[in-house]
Scaffold this active site. Structure first.
Site, short mmCIF file in Angstrom:
data_model
loop_
_atom_site.label_atom_id
_atom_site.label_comp_id
_atom_site.label_asym_id
_atom_site.label_seq_id
_atom_site.Cartn_x
_atom_site.Cartn_y
_atom_site.Cartn_z
N SER A 149 -4.55 -6.15 1.72
CA SER A 149 -4.73 -5.77 3.12
C SER A 149 -6.13 -5.23 3.30
O SER A 149 -6.77 -4.78 2.34
CB SER A 149 -3.71 -4.69 3.50
OG SER A 149 -4.00 -4.11 4.75
N TYR A 162 0.38 3.52 1.95
CA TYR A 162 0.06 2.09 2.01
C TYR A 162 -1.36 1.82 1.50
O TYR A 162 -1.58 0.90 0.71
CB TYR A 162 0.23 1.62 3.45
CG TYR A 162 0.13 0.13 3.65
CD1 TYR A 162 1.14 -0.72 3.19
CD2 TYR A 162 -0.94 -0.44 4.33
CE1 TYR A 162 1.08 -2.08 3.39
CE2 TYR A 162 -1.02 -1.81 4.53
CZ TYR A 162 -0.01 -2.63 4.06
OH TYR A 162 -0.09 -3.98 4.26
#
Length: 278
Positions: A149, A162
């Site tokens: 990501s 995350y």
């Protein structure tokens, strides 16, 4: 704008076999459908057997000639994963690690288990899957595609678990590449921004206003845009695939002029800041 490229040898080919974790929904499912369209056989991996069956049927409906199988297993369970792949009869050419979860919120409100849950799936799930499949990949001189990501390349408000997991995945991928490429295994990394998916739809109901404002510095990509760009990057052998022109601009700015990128982020966050004590 171009990123470093691995040597442009043969791309995706009909007749190859791909395993896609997180294949029952979201990006994993979209990628699996595109691989099937290209003539690859695909094995979907996820935890929920019913959702896997539905996903496999949806690919077969869209691509009647597709050869689709699935394995219901938790990528965080290394022993179960190894046993599941021991029973796989097909050769393996491509592993796509797309399984992932998100926990968002103010750090003070997140539990230790939130951090463990995200690390177990997003990071250790990838490590476990590569361990379980590497002998097959080496035999076929295959490729590993890790879906990380933009949150693995920068910080994002509300994403402490995350970002930690995705930063770990980015570093792991970079190190693993040095080890496996001399053995003939390509290692590729995909770093998308936020995109439309069931996981993000769930997140939208509860996310902090600061996270919403910060992440939407880049508009969400449609899942079809992201999947098409990802497959194109995999096919061409790019080491780092950053789908979306605006996303690539942000990543480049963060690398070349971090003070400017950080100032823009802080300005956007401060405009809606509430904090944990609101």
């Amino acid at each position: 704008m171009k990123f470093s490229l691995f040597n442009r040898t043969a791309g995706l080919r009909a007749g190859q076999h791909a395993v896609v974790t997180g294949g029952s929904s979201g990006l994993g499912l979209a990628l699996s459908r595109r691989l099937a369209t290209r003539g690859l056989s695909v094995t979907l991996v996820a935890r929920d057997k019913a959702r896997l069956a539905t996903a496999a049927a949806s690919i077969s409906d869209a691509v009647p000639s597709a050869v689709i199988d699935y394995i219901a297993v938790d990528v965080a369970d290394s022993e179960a994963l190894a046993a599941a792949f021991d029973s796989l009869t097909q050769d393996l050419d491509i592993l796509v690690n797309s399984a992932g979860i998100i926990r968002e919120g103010y750090f003070e409100g997140l539990s230790t288990s939130d951090f463990h849950d995200v690390m177990d799936i997003n990071f250790f799930g990838t490590v476990n899957t590569i361990r379980a499949t590497l002998p097959r990949l080496k035999q076929r001189r295959g490729r590993i595609v890790n879906i990380a990501s933009v949150a693995g390349l920068t910080g994002v408000f509300g994403y402490t678990p995350y970002c930690a997991a995705k930063h770990a995945l980015v570093g792991f991928t970079a190190a693993l590449r040095f080890e496996l490429e001399p053995q003939g295994v390509r290692v590729q990394l995909v770093c998308p921004g936020e995109f439309e998916s069931p996981m993000v739809e769930d997140l939208d109901r509860t996310r902090t206003p600061e996270n919403r404002r910060h992440t939407l510095t880049i508009p969400k990509l449609r899942i079809d845009q992201l999947a098409d760009a990802t497959v194109a990057g995999i096919d061409s052998g790019q080491r780092l695939v950053v789908p979306g022109a605006q996303t690539r601009v942000l990543v480049t700015a963060q690398r070349l002029v971090p003070s400017v990128a950080n100032a823009i982020a802080q300005q956007r966050i401060s405009a809606v800041y509430q904090g944990p004590d609101r």
